[in-house]
Write a protein that holds these residues in place. Structure first.
Motif, short mmCIF file in Angstrom:
data_model
loop_
_atom_site.label_atom_id
_atom_site.label_comp_id
_atom_site.label_asym_id
_atom_site.label_seq_id
_atom_site.Cartn_x
_atom_site.Cartn_y
_atom_site.Cartn_z
N GLY A 74 26.46 -25.47 -17.63
CA GLY A 74 26.43 -25.66 -16.13
C GLY A 74 25.44 -25.12 -15.23
N ASP A 75 24.29 -24.43 -15.92
CA ASP A 75 23.08 -24.41 -15.17
C ASP A 75 22.03 -25.43 -15.33
OD1 ASP A 75 23.78 -21.64 -14.35
OD2 ASP A 75 22.97 -20.88 -16.09
N TYR A 76 21.22 -25.34 -14.31
CA TYR A 76 20.35 -26.77 -14.05
C TYR A 76 18.93 -26.25 -13.91
CZ TYR A 76 21.38 -25.72 -9.39
OH TYR A 76 21.40 -25.19 -7.98
N PHE A 77 17.90 -26.94 -13.95
CA PHE A 77 16.66 -26.74 -13.55
C PHE A 77 15.60 -28.00 -13.47
CE2 PHE A 77 17.12 -26.54 -18.17
CZ PHE A 77 16.19 -27.39 -18.54
N GLY A 78 14.76 -27.97 -12.78
CA GLY A 78 13.86 -29.18 -12.48
C GLY A 78 14.42 -30.11 -11.27
N GLU A 79 15.34 -29.75 -10.48
CA GLU A 79 15.67 -30.77 -9.65
C GLU A 79 14.67 -31.26 -8.68
OE1 GLU A 79 17.30 -26.78 -7.80
OE2 GLU A 79 16.76 -27.67 -9.78
N ILE A 80 13.89 -30.66 -8.29
CA ILE A 80 12.78 -30.76 -7.27
C ILE A 80 12.05 -31.86 -7.80
CG2 ILE A 80 10.96 -30.06 -5.60
CD1 ILE A 80 13.83 -29.01 -5.03
N ALA A 81 11.75 -31.81 -9.16
CA ALA A 81 10.95 -32.75 -9.97
C ALA A 81 11.48 -34.38 -9.34
CB ALA A 81 10.98 -32.73 -11.35
N LEU A 82 12.58 -34.54 -9.26
CA LEU A 82 13.42 -35.71 -8.86
C LEU A 82 12.72 -36.39 -7.53
CD1 LEU A 82 17.03 -35.58 -9.56
CD2 LEU A 82 15.25 -36.79 -11.04
N ILE A 83 12.32 -35.41 -6.79
CA ILE A 83 11.37 -35.86 -5.54
C ILE A 83 10.08 -35.76 -5.63
CG2 ILE A 83 11.21 -35.04 -3.13
CD1 ILE A 83 14.24 -35.74 -3.99
#
Length: 136
Positions: A74-83
């Protein structure tokens, strides 16, 4: 349905303001990725190009070699890399066998270009995050 679970994406602040239909579009772009225990998923200082959502297993987050926290289902990482495809600020290492859903910048960008509403909502989310950080 192929891709990542929509319910899991709803918990990611960057996607929190998106409609179910918009989340379904994004969810379909994710691909399942497997990492073995001890494998480096992302390395601090490397170019960022993907966002990961953990389906099962555990990972460790370290910054300049110091362990900071653990991640699990359920945790996540790297979402800003999508931008921005920016440089990674931490190393993520699988501490057990790890199953993630991954989405790359180049797979995500065409959706943003085609659907300005998704991009606008994500920009609003980032603006709120920036405002909160400036006040802290």
């Amino acid at each position: 349905m192929a891709g990542a679970p929509v319910e899991a994406l709803q918990r990611v602040p960057l996607f929190a303001d998106l409609s179910t239909a918009e989340l379904q579009q994004i969810a379909l772009l994710f691909k399942e990725r497997h990492f073995s225990q001890g494998e480096t998923v992302i390395k601090e200082g490397s170019d960022g190009a993907a966002f990961f959502l953990i389906e099962s297993g555990e990972a460790t987050v370290s910054v300049t070699g110091a362990e900071r926290t653990n991640l699990t289902s359920g945790d996540y990482f790297g979402e800003i890399a999508l931008i921005d495809e920016g440089v990674r600020s931490a190393t993520i290492t699988a501490t057990t066998d790890l199953v993630c859903y991954g989405l790359t910048f180049w797979e995500f960008q065409p959706l943003l270009i085609e659907n300005g509403s998704i991009g606008r909502k994500m920009l609003q989310s980032l603006a709120q995050k920036l405002r909160a950080a400036e006040l802290a």
